[in-house]
Design an enzyme around this catalytic site. Sequence first.
Site, short mmCIF file in Angstrom:
data_model
loop_
_atom_site.label_atom_id
_atom_site.label_comp_id
_atom_site.label_asym_id
_atom_site.label_seq_id
_atom_site.Cartn_x
_atom_site.Cartn_y
_atom_site.Cartn_z
N LYS A 232 0.84 -0.79 -0.31
CA LYS A 232 -0.16 -0.05 0.50
C LYS A 232 0.84 1.19 -0.34
O LYS A 232 0.96 2.17 -0.70
CB LYS A 232 -0.79 -0.55 1.10
N GLU A 238 10.65 -4.80 4.82
CA GLU A 238 10.52 -5.83 4.68
C GLU A 238 10.25 -6.08 3.04
O GLU A 238 11.02 -6.49 1.71
CB GLU A 238 9.64 -6.85 5.37
N GLY A 294 -5.24 -2.77 5.44
CA GLY A 294 -4.36 -3.91 5.38
C GLY A 294 -4.93 -4.80 4.82
O GLY A 294 -5.39 -6.07 4.20
N ARG A 295 -5.27 -5.95 5.81
CA ARG A 295 -5.92 -6.88 6.74
C ARG A 295 -7.19 -6.65 5.99
O ARG A 295 -7.90 -7.66 5.74
CB ARG A 295 -6.08 -7.11 8.17
N GLU A 380 -4.69 -7.92 15.12
CA GLU A 380 -4.56 -6.50 14.66
C GLU A 380 -5.71 -6.12 14.88
O GLU A 380 -5.71 -4.50 15.22
CB GLU A 380 -4.16 -6.86 13.06
N HIS A 411 -4.71 -34.77 16.25
CA HIS A 411 -3.34 -36.04 16.69
C HIS A 411 -1.94 -35.69 16.85
O HIS A 411 -0.87 -35.80 17.29
CB HIS A 411 -2.91 -36.80 15.54
N LYS A 531 9.30 -1.30 14.86
CA LYS A 531 9.62 -0.97 14.05
C LYS A 531 10.31 0.00 13.74
O LYS A 531 11.78 0.19 12.99
CB LYS A 531 8.68 -0.10 12.29
#
Length: 567
Positions: A232, A238, A294-295, A380, A411, A531
Amino acid sequence: MLIARHIDCPPCRLAAMTTAAPAMAAITPVDTRPEWKALVAHADATKQLHLRDIFRQDPTRGDELVANALDIHLDFSKQRVTRQSLQLLLSLAKACGVEAKRDAMFRGDRINVAENRAVLHVALRAPKGTVIQLDGVDVVPEVHRVLEAMAVFANRIRSGDWKGHTGRRIKTVVNIGIGGSDLGPAMAWDSLRVWSTPEIECRYVSNVDENDFHLKTHDLDPAETMFIISSKTFTTLETMTNAQTARAWSLKGLGGDEKAVAKHFAAVSTALGEVKKFGIDPANMFGFWDWVGGRYSMDSSIGLSNMIAVGPDAFGEMLAGFHDMDEHFRTAPLHQNMPALMGLMNLWNNQFLGCDTLAVLPYCQYLDRFSAYLQQLEMESNGKHVQLDGERVRWETSSIVWGQPGTNGQHAFYQMIHQGTKIVPCDFIAFAESLHDLGVHQDLLTANVLAQAEALAFGKTKDEIIADGVPAWLAPHKVMEGNRPSNLLLARKLSPRMLGRLVALYEHKVFTMGAIWGINSFDQWGVELGKVLAQRIIPELSAAKPDLKHDGSTNALIRKYRSWRGR
Ligand code: G6Q
Protein backbone atom coordinates in the site's frame (compact mmCIF):
# COMPACT_ATOMS: atom_id res chain seq x y z
CA MET A 1 21.28 -0.43 2.15
CA LEU A 2 17.64 0.32 1.74
CA ILE A 3 16.10 2.21 4.61
CA ALA A 4 12.34 2.58 4.44
CA ARG A 5 10.92 5.98 5.23
CA HIS A 6 8.88 6.10 8.40
CA ILE A 7 5.65 6.71 6.61
CA ASP A 8 3.79 4.45 9.02
CA CYS A 9 5.51 5.40 12.23
CA PRO A 10 3.59 7.55 14.67
CA PRO A 11 5.88 10.64 14.70
CA CYS A 12 6.02 10.88 10.90
CA ARG A 13 2.39 10.12 10.33
CA LEU A 14 1.35 12.43 13.12
CA ALA A 15 3.43 15.18 11.58
CA ALA A 16 1.37 14.79 8.44
CA MET A 17 -1.90 14.79 10.34
CA THR A 18 -3.75 17.71 11.73
CA THR A 19 -2.93 18.30 15.39
CA ALA A 20 -6.56 19.03 16.17
CA ALA A 21 -8.29 16.12 17.89
CA PRO A 22 -11.07 14.69 15.71
CA ALA A 23 -14.62 15.40 16.81
CA MET A 24 -15.77 12.32 18.66
CA ALA A 25 -18.83 11.43 20.66
CA ALA A 26 -18.04 10.49 24.26
CA ILE A 27 -17.63 6.75 24.67
CA THR A 28 -19.60 5.09 27.43
CA PRO A 29 -17.29 2.40 28.84
CA VAL A 30 -19.07 -0.86 28.11
CA ASP A 31 -18.58 -2.14 31.66
CA THR A 32 -20.65 0.73 33.04
CA ARG A 33 -23.68 -0.25 31.00
CA PRO A 34 -26.53 -2.00 32.84
CA GLU A 35 -26.55 -4.67 30.12
CA TRP A 36 -22.90 -5.51 30.89
CA LYS A 37 -23.57 -5.60 34.61
CA ALA A 38 -26.52 -7.90 33.98
CA LEU A 39 -24.20 -10.22 32.06
CA VAL A 40 -21.65 -10.22 34.90
CA ALA A 41 -24.39 -11.28 37.34
CA HIS A 42 -25.79 -13.81 34.89
CA ALA A 43 -22.37 -15.35 34.27
CA ASP A 44 -21.90 -15.71 38.00
CA ALA A 45 -25.31 -17.31 38.43
CA THR A 46 -24.84 -19.80 35.57
CA LYS A 47 -21.16 -20.66 35.81
CA GLN A 48 -21.86 -24.05 37.42
CA LEU A 49 -24.13 -25.11 34.55
CA HIS A 50 -22.68 -27.88 32.43
CA LEU A 51 -23.57 -28.19 28.76
CA ARG A 52 -25.15 -31.55 29.67
CA ASP A 53 -27.58 -29.69 31.96
CA ILE A 54 -28.09 -26.92 29.45
CA PHE A 55 -29.10 -29.42 26.77
CA ARG A 56 -31.24 -31.40 29.20
CA GLN A 57 -33.15 -28.27 30.16
CA ASP A 58 -33.39 -27.03 26.58
CA PRO A 59 -33.58 -30.05 24.28
CA THR A 60 -34.52 -28.13 21.13
CA ARG A 61 -31.56 -25.75 21.22
CA GLY A 62 -29.67 -27.80 18.62
CA ASP A 63 -32.37 -26.82 16.13
CA GLU A 64 -32.89 -23.32 17.40
CA LEU A 65 -29.58 -21.83 18.52
CA VAL A 66 -28.49 -21.75 14.92
CA ALA A 67 -28.37 -19.21 12.11
CA ASN A 68 -28.74 -20.05 8.47
CA ALA A 69 -27.83 -17.93 5.51
CA LEU A 70 -25.95 -18.17 2.24
CA ASP A 71 -25.43 -21.95 2.39
CA ILE A 72 -23.84 -21.64 5.82
CA HIS A 73 -25.34 -23.20 8.92
CA LEU A 74 -23.96 -21.76 12.15
CA ASP A 75 -24.65 -24.00 15.13
CA PHE A 76 -23.86 -22.14 18.33
CA SER A 77 -25.98 -24.39 20.54
CA LYS A 78 -22.83 -25.95 22.03
CA GLN A 79 -21.79 -22.61 23.48
CA ARG A 80 -22.24 -22.30 27.23
CA VAL A 81 -25.13 -19.91 26.83
CA THR A 82 -28.73 -20.26 27.88
CA ARG A 83 -31.54 -18.51 26.03
CA GLN A 84 -31.31 -15.81 28.70
CA SER A 85 -27.58 -15.37 28.11
CA LEU A 86 -28.31 -14.89 24.44
CA GLN A 87 -30.97 -12.26 25.15
CA LEU A 88 -28.61 -10.39 27.46
CA LEU A 89 -25.82 -10.46 24.88
CA LEU A 90 -28.17 -9.21 22.17
CA SER A 91 -29.31 -6.42 24.49
CA LEU A 92 -25.70 -5.44 25.04
CA ALA A 93 -25.08 -5.28 21.29
CA LYS A 94 -28.14 -3.08 20.86
CA ALA A 95 -27.17 -0.82 23.74
CA CYS A 96 -23.67 -0.39 22.31
CA GLY A 97 -25.17 0.69 18.99
CA VAL A 98 -23.69 -2.12 16.90
CA GLU A 99 -26.31 -1.57 14.21
CA ALA A 100 -25.81 2.20 14.07
CA LYS A 101 -22.03 1.77 13.98
CA ARG A 102 -22.37 -0.82 11.22
CA ASP A 103 -24.49 1.62 9.22
CA ALA A 104 -21.88 4.33 9.75
CA MET A 105 -19.21 2.06 8.29
CA PHE A 106 -21.33 1.20 5.24
CA ARG A 107 -22.13 4.90 4.82
CA GLY A 108 -18.46 5.86 4.62
CA ASP A 109 -18.19 7.78 7.89
CA ARG A 110 -14.61 8.26 9.07
CA ILE A 111 -14.90 5.64 11.80
CA ASN A 112 -11.14 5.06 11.89
CA VAL A 113 -10.79 8.22 13.94
CA ALA A 114 -7.14 7.83 14.97
CA GLU A 115 -6.18 7.93 11.28
CA ASN A 116 -9.11 10.09 10.19
CA ARG A 117 -10.14 7.53 7.56
CA ALA A 118 -13.29 5.92 6.33
CA VAL A 119 -13.43 2.11 6.46
CA LEU A 120 -14.92 1.05 3.19
CA HIS A 121 -13.70 -2.44 2.34
CA VAL A 122 -17.38 -3.18 1.69
CA ALA A 123 -17.10 -0.89 -1.35
CA LEU A 124 -14.47 -3.21 -2.85
CA ARG A 125 -17.15 -5.82 -3.48
CA ALA A 126 -20.11 -3.58 -4.14
CA PRO A 127 -21.73 -4.49 -7.47
CA LYS A 128 -21.63 -1.97 -10.28
CA GLY A 129 -24.32 0.63 -9.85
CA THR A 130 -24.21 0.65 -6.05
CA VAL A 131 -23.55 4.13 -4.75
CA ILE A 132 -21.18 4.54 -1.80
CA GLN A 133 -20.10 8.10 -1.31
CA LEU A 134 -17.03 9.37 0.41
CA ASP A 135 -16.89 13.15 0.78
CA GLY A 136 -19.62 13.40 -1.83
CA VAL A 137 -17.87 11.20 -4.41
CA ASP A 138 -19.16 7.75 -5.34
CA VAL A 139 -16.19 5.38 -4.93
CA VAL A 140 -17.74 2.35 -6.63
CA PRO A 141 -17.02 3.34 -10.28
CA GLU A 142 -13.30 3.71 -9.44
CA VAL A 143 -13.31 0.28 -7.76
CA HIS A 144 -14.69 -1.26 -10.96
CA ARG A 145 -12.26 0.67 -13.15
CA VAL A 146 -9.37 -0.92 -11.24
CA LEU A 147 -11.01 -4.36 -11.35
CA GLU A 148 -11.37 -4.07 -15.11
CA ALA A 149 -7.72 -3.04 -15.53
CA MET A 150 -6.69 -5.99 -13.33
CA ALA A 151 -8.80 -8.32 -15.48
CA VAL A 152 -7.09 -7.17 -18.69
CA PHE A 153 -3.67 -7.70 -17.13
CA ALA A 154 -4.63 -11.05 -15.57
CA ASN A 155 -6.06 -12.34 -18.82
CA ARG A 156 -2.92 -11.39 -20.74
CA ILE A 157 -0.75 -13.29 -18.26
CA ARG A 158 -3.12 -16.26 -18.20
CA SER A 159 -3.38 -16.55 -21.96
CA GLY A 160 0.36 -16.18 -22.56
CA ASP A 161 -0.25 -13.03 -24.58
CA TRP A 162 1.98 -11.22 -22.08
CA LYS A 163 5.57 -12.01 -22.97
CA GLY A 164 8.58 -11.63 -20.72
CA HIS A 165 11.75 -9.81 -21.77
CA THR A 166 13.00 -12.75 -23.83
CA GLY A 167 9.63 -13.45 -25.43
CA ARG A 168 8.64 -16.35 -23.18
CA ARG A 169 5.33 -16.60 -21.36
CA ILE A 170 5.03 -16.14 -17.61
CA LYS A 171 4.80 -19.40 -15.65
CA THR A 172 5.27 -18.19 -12.08
CA VAL A 173 3.88 -15.15 -10.34
CA VAL A 174 5.69 -14.16 -7.13
CA ASN A 175 3.80 -11.79 -4.88
CA ILE A 176 6.10 -9.76 -2.65
CA GLY A 177 4.26 -8.19 0.26
CA ILE A 178 3.80 -8.61 3.99
CA GLY A 179 1.00 -8.51 6.56
CA GLY A 180 -2.20 -7.41 4.89
CA SER A 181 -0.41 -7.41 1.53
CA ASP A 182 0.47 -11.09 1.85
CA LEU A 183 -1.70 -13.09 4.23
CA GLY A 184 -4.96 -12.71 2.31
CA PRO A 185 -3.64 -13.52 -1.17
CA ALA A 186 -1.48 -16.37 0.18
CA MET A 187 -4.49 -17.85 1.99
CA ALA A 188 -6.71 -17.44 -1.08
CA TRP A 189 -4.09 -19.09 -3.35
CA ASP A 190 -4.21 -22.19 -1.14
CA SER A 191 -7.97 -22.07 -0.71
CA LEU A 192 -8.76 -21.71 -4.41
CA ARG A 193 -6.25 -24.13 -5.89
CA VAL A 194 -9.03 -26.11 -7.55
CA TRP A 195 -10.01 -23.05 -9.59
CA SER A 196 -6.44 -22.07 -10.53
CA THR A 197 -5.04 -22.44 -14.00
CA PRO A 198 -2.40 -25.19 -14.14
CA GLU A 199 -0.32 -22.93 -16.42
CA ILE A 200 0.70 -20.55 -13.62
CA GLU A 201 1.98 -21.10 -10.12
CA CYS A 202 1.78 -18.36 -7.50
CA ARG A 203 4.29 -17.99 -4.70
CA TYR A 204 4.41 -15.56 -1.81
CA VAL A 205 7.52 -13.91 -0.40
CA SER A 206 6.95 -11.89 2.76
CA ASN A 207 9.73 -12.34 5.30
CA VAL A 208 12.81 -10.11 5.15
CA ASP A 209 14.70 -13.29 6.03
CA GLU A 210 16.57 -14.05 2.80
CA ASN A 211 15.70 -17.72 3.22
CA ASP A 212 12.17 -16.85 2.19
CA PHE A 213 13.25 -15.22 -1.06
CA HIS A 214 15.69 -18.04 -1.74
CA LEU A 215 13.14 -20.79 -1.08
CA LYS A 216 10.53 -19.24 -3.33
CA THR A 217 12.83 -18.37 -6.26
CA HIS A 218 15.85 -20.72 -6.34
CA ASP A 219 14.23 -23.03 -8.89
CA LEU A 220 12.63 -20.34 -11.06
CA ASP A 221 13.64 -19.06 -14.46
CA PRO A 222 13.71 -15.22 -14.46
CA ALA A 223 12.54 -15.23 -18.09
CA GLU A 224 9.25 -16.83 -16.99
CA THR A 225 8.74 -15.06 -13.66
CA MET A 226 6.55 -12.06 -12.90
CA PHE A 227 6.92 -10.25 -9.57
CA ILE A 228 4.00 -8.34 -8.12
CA ILE A 229 5.20 -5.85 -5.54
CA SER A 230 2.21 -5.48 -3.24
CA SER A 231 2.54 -2.63 -0.81
CA LYS A 232 0.00 0.00 0.00
CA THR A 233 2.73 2.45 1.02
CA PHE A 234 5.57 1.06 -1.15
CA THR A 235 7.94 1.87 1.71
CA THR A 236 7.62 -1.18 3.97
CA LEU A 237 11.11 -2.35 4.91
CA GLU A 238 10.58 -6.07 4.31
CA THR A 239 8.73 -5.65 1.05
CA MET A 240 11.05 -3.05 -0.44
CA THR A 241 14.13 -5.06 0.55
CA ASN A 242 12.68 -8.16 -1.11
CA ALA A 243 11.59 -6.09 -4.12
CA GLN A 244 15.12 -4.75 -4.63
CA THR A 245 16.50 -8.29 -4.30
CA ALA A 246 13.95 -9.49 -6.85
CA ARG A 247 14.91 -6.67 -9.20
CA ALA A 248 18.59 -7.61 -8.98
CA TRP A 249 17.78 -11.34 -9.34
CA SER A 250 15.64 -10.66 -12.36
CA LEU A 251 18.10 -8.34 -14.10
CA LYS A 252 20.98 -10.74 -13.43
CA GLY A 253 19.07 -13.55 -15.07
CA LEU A 254 17.95 -11.41 -18.00
CA GLY A 255 21.27 -9.91 -19.05
CA GLY A 256 21.10 -6.69 -17.05
CA ASP A 257 18.83 -4.75 -19.41
CA GLU A 258 16.82 -2.30 -17.24
CA LYS A 259 13.98 -2.46 -19.76
CA ALA A 260 13.27 -5.98 -18.48
CA VAL A 261 11.80 -4.53 -15.28
CA ALA A 262 8.69 -3.36 -17.07
CA LYS A 263 8.09 -6.88 -18.40
CA HIS A 264 8.61 -8.71 -15.14
CA PHE A 265 7.29 -6.37 -12.45
CA ALA A 266 3.86 -5.08 -11.62
CA ALA A 267 2.83 -3.13 -8.56
CA VAL A 268 -0.17 -2.94 -6.30
CA SER A 269 0.01 0.24 -4.31
CA THR A 270 -1.47 3.59 -3.44
CA ALA A 271 1.92 5.31 -4.01
CA LEU A 272 2.40 6.12 -7.70
CA GLY A 273 5.58 8.17 -7.18
CA GLU A 274 7.37 5.37 -5.32
CA VAL A 275 6.28 2.82 -7.91
CA LYS A 276 7.67 4.94 -10.77
CA LYS A 277 10.94 5.42 -8.92
CA PHE A 278 11.30 1.65 -8.73
CA GLY A 279 11.05 1.46 -12.52
CA ILE A 280 7.65 -0.17 -12.78
CA ASP A 281 5.56 1.04 -15.70
CA PRO A 282 2.59 2.97 -14.19
CA ALA A 283 0.41 1.10 -16.69
CA ASN A 284 1.16 -2.01 -14.63
CA MET A 285 0.34 -0.44 -11.32
CA PHE A 286 -3.01 -1.24 -9.77
CA GLY A 287 -4.24 1.15 -7.16
CA PHE A 288 -6.34 1.06 -4.08
CA TRP A 289 -7.28 3.63 -1.51
CA ASP A 290 -6.50 4.80 1.99
CA TRP A 291 -9.99 3.74 3.06
CA VAL A 292 -8.94 0.09 2.67
CA GLY A 293 -7.03 -1.22 5.68
CA GLY A 294 -4.21 -3.65 4.88
CA ARG A 295 -5.86 -6.63 6.59
CA TYR A 296 -9.13 -5.83 4.81
CA SER A 297 -7.55 -5.62 1.36
CA MET A 298 -7.46 -9.14 -0.12
CA ASP A 299 -10.47 -8.26 -2.27
CA SER A 300 -8.77 -5.12 -3.62
CA SER A 301 -5.97 -5.15 -6.20
CA ILE A 302 -3.88 -6.78 -3.45
CA GLY A 303 -5.62 -9.91 -4.76
CA LEU A 304 -4.07 -9.49 -8.23
CA SER A 305 -2.09 -12.75 -7.94
CA ASN A 306 -5.35 -14.52 -7.07
CA MET A 307 -7.11 -13.04 -10.07
CA ILE A 308 -4.27 -14.24 -12.29
CA ALA A 309 -4.55 -17.71 -10.75
CA VAL A 310 -8.32 -18.19 -10.86
CA GLY A 311 -9.29 -15.71 -13.57
CA PRO A 312 -11.47 -12.61 -13.40
CA ASP A 313 -14.74 -14.55 -13.34
CA ALA A 314 -13.89 -16.67 -10.31
CA PHE A 315 -12.34 -13.63 -8.61
CA GLY A 316 -15.63 -11.81 -9.28
CA GLU A 317 -17.46 -14.75 -7.69
CA MET A 318 -15.31 -14.35 -4.60
CA LEU A 319 -16.21 -10.66 -4.47
CA ALA A 320 -19.87 -11.59 -4.85
CA GLY A 321 -19.47 -13.89 -1.85
CA PHE A 322 -18.04 -11.05 0.22
CA HIS A 323 -20.96 -8.89 -0.86
CA ASP A 324 -23.49 -11.61 0.03
CA MET A 325 -22.19 -11.57 3.59
CA ASP A 326 -22.06 -7.75 3.66
CA GLU A 327 -25.74 -7.69 2.81
CA HIS A 328 -26.53 -10.32 5.40
CA PHE A 329 -24.64 -8.38 8.07
CA ARG A 330 -26.23 -5.10 6.98
CA THR A 331 -29.80 -6.34 6.94
CA ALA A 332 -30.33 -9.40 9.14
CA PRO A 333 -31.74 -8.76 12.60
CA LEU A 334 -29.10 -9.27 15.25
CA HIS A 335 -30.62 -12.51 16.57
CA GLN A 336 -30.21 -14.06 13.10
CA ASN A 337 -27.09 -12.23 12.09
CA MET A 338 -24.19 -14.69 11.82
CA PRO A 339 -21.28 -12.26 12.23
CA ALA A 340 -23.02 -10.56 15.16
CA LEU A 341 -23.82 -13.88 16.85
CA MET A 342 -20.27 -15.14 16.41
CA GLY A 343 -18.94 -11.89 17.84
CA LEU A 344 -21.25 -12.20 20.84
CA MET A 345 -20.25 -15.82 21.50
CA ASN A 346 -16.57 -14.91 21.32
CA LEU A 347 -17.17 -11.98 23.67
CA TRP A 348 -19.03 -14.18 26.15
CA ASN A 349 -16.27 -16.78 26.24
CA ASN A 350 -13.48 -14.25 26.32
CA GLN A 351 -14.87 -11.89 28.92
CA PHE A 352 -17.41 -13.74 30.98
CA LEU A 353 -16.04 -17.29 30.97
CA GLY A 354 -12.40 -16.17 31.11
CA CYS A 355 -11.24 -18.06 28.00
CA ASP A 356 -8.22 -16.30 26.51
CA THR A 357 -7.95 -18.02 23.16
CA LEU A 358 -10.03 -19.06 20.18
CA ALA A 359 -9.06 -22.04 18.05
CA VAL A 360 -10.24 -21.90 14.45
CA LEU A 361 -10.22 -25.41 13.07
CA PRO A 362 -11.18 -25.84 9.42
CA TYR A 363 -11.94 -29.37 8.32
CA CYS A 364 -10.70 -28.68 4.82
CA GLN A 365 -7.09 -28.92 3.76
CA TYR A 366 -7.47 -26.06 1.30
CA LEU A 367 -8.07 -23.76 4.27
CA ASP A 368 -4.62 -24.54 5.60
CA ARG A 369 -3.76 -20.84 5.99
CA PHE A 370 -7.19 -19.63 7.09
CA SER A 371 -6.32 -19.46 10.80
CA ALA A 372 -3.07 -17.61 10.05
CA TYR A 373 -5.07 -15.10 8.02
CA LEU A 374 -7.59 -14.70 10.84
CA GLN A 375 -4.82 -14.12 13.36
CA GLN A 376 -4.07 -10.81 11.72
CA LEU A 377 -7.69 -9.95 11.02
CA GLU A 378 -8.76 -10.53 14.62
CA MET A 379 -5.70 -9.70 16.67
CA GLU A 380 -4.43 -6.68 14.74
CA SER A 381 -7.96 -5.29 14.59
CA ASN A 382 -9.06 -5.87 18.15
CA GLY A 383 -5.83 -6.24 20.10
CA LYS A 384 -6.26 -2.76 21.59
CA HIS A 385 -5.95 -1.37 25.11
CA VAL A 386 -7.78 1.93 24.77
CA GLN A 387 -11.24 3.00 23.68
CA LEU A 388 -11.71 5.32 20.70
CA ASP A 389 -11.46 8.27 23.10
CA GLY A 390 -8.09 7.11 24.45
CA GLU A 391 -9.39 5.84 27.80
CA ARG A 392 -7.81 2.57 29.02
CA VAL A 393 -10.25 -0.35 28.73
CA ARG A 394 -11.05 -2.36 31.88
CA TRP A 395 -12.13 -5.49 30.04
CA GLU A 396 -10.61 -8.14 27.81
CA THR A 397 -10.23 -7.33 24.12
CA SER A 398 -9.07 -9.68 21.32
CA SER A 399 -8.79 -13.38 21.96
CA ILE A 400 -5.56 -15.10 20.98
CA VAL A 401 -6.54 -16.75 17.70
CA TRP A 402 -4.81 -19.87 16.47
CA GLY A 403 -5.55 -23.14 14.72
CA GLN A 404 -4.75 -25.79 12.16
CA PRO A 405 -6.85 -27.85 9.81
CA GLY A 406 -8.53 -30.93 11.28
CA THR A 407 -7.98 -33.86 11.45
CA ASN A 408 -4.24 -33.22 11.79
CA GLY A 409 -4.79 -31.10 14.90
CA GLN A 410 -6.66 -34.00 16.51
CA HIS A 411 -3.43 -35.98 16.56
CA ALA A 412 -1.45 -33.06 17.93
CA PHE A 413 -2.97 -30.50 20.27
CA TYR A 414 -6.58 -31.62 20.77
CA GLN A 415 -5.53 -33.61 23.83
CA MET A 416 -5.05 -30.33 25.65
CA ILE A 417 -8.33 -28.94 24.34
CA HIS A 418 -10.18 -32.00 25.69
CA GLN A 419 -8.41 -32.60 28.99
CA GLY A 420 -6.13 -29.65 29.70
CA THR A 421 -6.79 -27.15 32.44
CA LYS A 422 -7.50 -24.29 30.06
CA ILE A 423 -10.80 -23.96 28.25
CA VAL A 424 -10.25 -23.32 24.53
CA PRO A 425 -13.39 -22.30 22.65
CA CYS A 426 -13.31 -23.62 19.10
CA ASP A 427 -14.76 -22.57 15.78
CA PHE A 428 -15.07 -25.70 13.68
CA ILE A 429 -15.51 -25.09 9.96
CA ALA A 430 -16.76 -27.99 7.86
CA PHE A 431 -18.19 -28.54 4.39
CA ALA A 432 -20.95 -30.89 3.36
CA GLU A 433 -19.52 -31.58 -0.08
CA SER A 434 -15.94 -32.34 -0.94
CA LEU A 435 -14.07 -31.00 -3.96
CA HIS A 436 -12.65 -34.38 -4.96
CA ASP A 437 -14.82 -37.41 -4.51
CA LEU A 438 -12.41 -40.18 -3.52
CA GLY A 439 -14.89 -42.41 -1.75
CA VAL A 440 -15.27 -42.42 2.01
CA HIS A 441 -13.06 -39.47 2.92
CA GLN A 442 -15.71 -36.77 3.26
CA ASP A 443 -17.93 -38.84 5.53
CA LEU A 444 -14.94 -39.72 7.72
CA LEU A 445 -13.88 -36.10 7.87
CA THR A 446 -17.39 -34.97 8.77
CA ALA A 447 -17.80 -37.69 11.37
CA ASN A 448 -14.60 -36.47 12.96
CA VAL A 449 -15.59 -32.83 13.20
CA LEU A 450 -19.02 -33.68 14.60
CA ALA A 451 -17.46 -36.08 17.09
CA GLN A 452 -14.94 -33.51 18.30
CA ALA A 453 -17.61 -30.91 18.98
CA GLU A 454 -19.76 -33.53 20.73
CA ALA A 455 -16.89 -34.82 22.88
CA LEU A 456 -15.86 -31.30 23.85
CA ALA A 457 -19.37 -30.36 24.90
CA PHE A 458 -20.49 -33.48 26.71
CA GLY A 459 -17.32 -35.37 27.58
CA LYS A 460 -17.48 -38.67 29.45
CA THR A 461 -17.98 -39.07 33.20
CA LYS A 462 -16.09 -41.38 35.53
CA ASP A 463 -19.22 -43.47 36.04
CA GLU A 464 -19.67 -43.92 32.31
CA ILE A 465 -16.05 -44.92 31.96
CA ILE A 466 -16.22 -47.46 34.78
CA ALA A 467 -19.45 -48.80 33.28
CA ASP A 468 -17.41 -49.50 30.12
CA GLY A 469 -15.26 -51.86 32.20
CA VAL A 470 -12.29 -49.55 32.77
CA PRO A 471 -10.55 -50.26 36.09
CA ALA A 472 -11.18 -47.62 38.74
CA TRP A 473 -7.46 -46.63 38.96
CA LEU A 474 -7.41 -45.81 35.25
CA ALA A 475 -10.78 -44.11 35.08
CA PRO A 476 -9.64 -40.61 36.20
CA HIS A 477 -7.15 -40.50 33.34
CA LYS A 478 -9.94 -41.18 30.90
CA VAL A 479 -12.46 -38.72 32.27
CA MET A 480 -13.46 -36.07 29.76
CA GLU A 481 -15.00 -33.22 31.69
CA GLY A 482 -16.70 -31.72 28.66
CA ASN A 483 -18.41 -28.35 28.98
CA ARG A 484 -16.03 -26.94 26.39
CA PRO A 485 -17.77 -24.52 24.05
CA SER A 486 -17.66 -24.48 20.27
CA ASN A 487 -19.32 -23.10 17.18
CA LEU A 488 -19.76 -25.33 14.20
CA LEU A 489 -19.97 -23.66 10.82
CA LEU A 490 -21.26 -26.17 8.31
CA ALA A 491 -21.06 -24.78 4.79
CA ARG A 492 -22.35 -26.53 1.73
CA LYS A 493 -19.20 -26.51 -0.37
CA LEU A 494 -15.97 -24.54 -0.70
CA SER A 495 -15.96 -22.26 -3.75
CA PRO A 496 -14.63 -18.79 -4.54
CA ARG A 497 -18.01 -17.41 -3.51
CA MET A 498 -18.00 -19.36 -0.26
CA LEU A 499 -14.49 -18.21 0.55
CA GLY A 500 -15.63 -14.59 0.15
CA ARG A 501 -18.58 -15.27 2.45
CA LEU A 502 -16.42 -16.87 5.13
CA VAL A 503 -13.83 -14.09 5.14
CA ALA A 504 -16.50 -11.39 5.29
CA LEU A 505 -18.21 -13.34 8.09
CA TYR A 506 -15.08 -12.99 10.21
CA GLU A 507 -14.49 -9.37 9.14
CA HIS A 508 -17.91 -8.41 10.43
CA LYS A 509 -17.57 -10.56 13.53
CA VAL A 510 -14.44 -8.56 14.34
CA PHE A 511 -16.37 -5.35 13.67
CA THR A 512 -19.16 -6.38 16.05
CA MET A 513 -16.75 -7.00 18.88
CA GLY A 514 -14.85 -3.76 18.32
CA ALA A 515 -18.14 -1.84 18.23
CA ILE A 516 -19.20 -3.30 21.58
CA TRP A 517 -15.85 -2.51 23.18
CA GLY A 518 -15.77 1.02 21.73
CA ILE A 519 -12.26 0.50 20.34
CA ASN A 520 -10.77 1.31 16.94
CA SER A 521 -10.60 -1.97 15.01
CA PHE A 522 -8.95 -0.28 12.04
CA ASP A 523 -5.64 1.14 13.22
CA GLN A 524 -2.50 -0.74 14.29
CA TRP A 525 -0.21 1.60 16.18
CA GLY A 526 1.09 -1.31 18.24
CA VAL A 527 3.29 -2.55 15.40
CA GLU A 528 5.12 0.76 15.00
CA LEU A 529 7.53 0.97 17.92
CA GLY A 530 9.38 -2.19 16.89
CA LYS A 531 9.77 -0.78 13.36
CA VAL A 532 11.24 2.48 14.69
CA LEU A 533 13.66 0.65 17.00
CA ALA A 534 14.75 -1.63 14.14
CA GLN A 535 15.65 1.45 12.09
CA ARG A 536 17.92 2.54 14.92
CA ILE A 537 19.53 -0.89 15.28
CA ILE A 538 20.15 -1.52 11.56
CA PRO A 539 23.24 0.75 11.30
CA GLU A 540 24.47 -0.36 14.72
CA LEU A 541 24.90 -3.92 13.46
CA SER A 542 27.47 -2.92 10.86
CA ALA A 543 28.95 0.45 11.95
CA ALA A 544 32.65 0.43 12.82
CA LYS A 545 32.15 1.67 16.39
CA PRO A 546 28.49 1.93 17.30
CA ASP A 547 27.60 3.94 20.36
CA LEU A 548 25.11 1.52 21.91
CA LYS A 549 22.61 3.21 24.17
CA HIS A 550 19.96 0.53 24.57
CA ASP A 551 19.17 -1.44 27.69
CA GLY A 552 21.79 -3.88 28.94
CA SER A 553 20.20 -6.91 27.30
CA THR A 554 19.83 -5.34 23.84
CA ASN A 555 23.36 -3.92 23.95
CA ALA A 556 24.78 -7.33 24.86
CA LEU A 557 22.83 -9.09 22.11
CA ILE A 558 24.03 -6.59 19.50
CA ARG A 559 27.64 -7.17 20.64
CA LYS A 560 27.19 -10.96 20.47
CA TYR A 561 25.74 -10.78 16.97
CA ARG A 562 28.55 -8.49 15.82
CA SER A 563 31.21 -10.77 17.25
CA TRP A 564 29.73 -13.83 15.50
CA ARG A 565 29.63 -11.83 12.29
CA GLY A 566 33.31 -10.88 12.80
CA ARG A 567 32.60 -7.20 13.41
C1 G6Q B 1 -2.72 -4.29 8.07
C2 G6Q B 1 -1.52 -3.57 8.36
C3 G6Q B 1 -0.24 -4.21 7.88
C4 G6Q B 1 0.12 -3.87 6.45
C5 G6Q B 1 1.58 -4.27 6.23
C6 G6Q B 1 2.05 -4.00 4.82
O1 G6Q B 1 -3.82 -3.92 8.33
O2 G6Q B 1 -1.65 -2.27 7.96
O3 G6Q B 1 -0.24 -5.61 8.02
O4 G6Q B 1 -0.71 -4.51 5.55
O5 G6Q B 1 2.39 -3.56 7.14
O6 G6Q B 1 1.97 -2.66 4.52
P1 G6Q B 1 2.15 -2.15 3.05
O7 G6Q B 1 1.08 -2.73 2.21
O8 G6Q B 1 2.10 -0.66 3.10
O9 G6Q B 1 3.51 -2.65 2.59
